[in-house]
Design a protein around this motif. Structure first.
Motif, mmCIF file in Angstrom:
data_model
loop_
_atom_site.group_PDB
_atom_site.id
_atom_site.type_symbol
_atom_site.label_atom_id
_atom_site.label_comp_id
_atom_site.label_asym_id
_atom_site.label_seq_id
_atom_site.Cartn_x
_atom_site.Cartn_y
_atom_site.Cartn_z
ATOM 1 N N ALA A 77 34.034 56.375 38.009
ATOM 2 C CA ALA A 77 32.340 56.455 38.863
ATOM 3 C C ALA A 77 31.807 55.472 37.798
ATOM 4 N N TRP A 78 31.597 55.259 36.990
ATOM 5 C CA TRP A 78 31.735 54.647 35.537
ATOM 6 C C TRP A 78 31.480 53.242 36.019
ATOM 7 N N LEU A 79 33.211 52.807 36.397
ATOM 8 C CA LEU A 79 33.925 51.423 36.754
ATOM 9 C C LEU A 79 33.231 51.160 37.906
ATOM 10 N N THR A 80 32.882 51.935 39.292
ATOM 11 C CA THR A 80 32.135 51.397 40.852
ATOM 12 C C THR A 80 30.259 51.100 40.101
ATOM 13 N N ARG A 81 30.221 51.453 38.872
ATOM 14 C CA ARG A 81 27.854 51.324 38.426
ATOM 15 C C ARG A 81 28.392 50.458 37.596
ATOM 16 N N HIS A 82 29.457 49.906 36.454
ATOM 17 C CA HIS A 82 29.403 48.827 36.405
ATOM 18 C C HIS A 82 30.687 48.063 35.454
ATOM 19 N N ARG A 83 31.400 47.613 36.772
ATOM 20 C CA ARG A 83 32.134 46.923 37.517
ATOM 21 C C ARG A 83 31.502 45.698 37.167
ATOM 22 N N GLN A 84 30.553 44.644 37.427
ATOM 23 C CA GLN A 84 30.391 43.577 37.304
ATOM 24 C C GLN A 84 30.232 42.702 36.132
#
Length: 140
Positions: A77-84
């Protein structure tokens, strides 16, 4: 009256410095000196700290330990929001914990692998013979 003779200023108390008066750039730099775990704790202090802890400049290198499926779901979930913003990602996995929930680990690695500006992904903790070991690797 003696305090006003010459160029002397009257006794003035200095203005109090509060956390609200500290510029975001200074707080962001201070948060950057913390470990990832300490930064997550600091993010719980207030909304301002939470926003600064997730600022793009602090997300360029991320380390995460995935101990169980709950950690895998949280990281996904965290990577989905911040992966960019993530450029370097190190994931430490305990494969023994995923024998019952392998899809959680696979989903986490899949999201990690699709991070938009990822330059390096390191996955640590695979056990030879474990099914995921064929699917994960270290690359730069």
């Amino acid at each position: 009256m003696a305090a006003l003779q010459g160029n002397a200023q009257p006794d003035v108390e200095p203005e109090a410095v509060t956390i609200d008066s500290v510029p975001d750039a200074v707080l962001s730099r201070a948060l950057g000196l913390l470990t990832q775990r300490e930064r997550r704790c600091a993010a719980l202090v207030c909304k301002r700290f939470a926003a600064l802890a997730c600022s793009p400049e602090l997300l360029q290198a991320v380390e995460a330990d995935v101990i169980d499926s709950s950690d895998a779901h949280s990281l996904t979930a965290w990577l989905t929001r911040h992966r960019q913003h993530v450029r370097r990602l190190h994931i430490g996995i305990d494969p023994e914990a995923f024998k019952e929930d392998e899809p959680a680990a696979v989903a986490c690695l899949a999201v990690a692998g699709t991070a938009g500006s990822l330059a390096a992904l390191e996955v640590q903790g695979c056990i030879p013979g474990w099914p995921l070991c064929d699917r994960c690797s270290t690359f730069s």
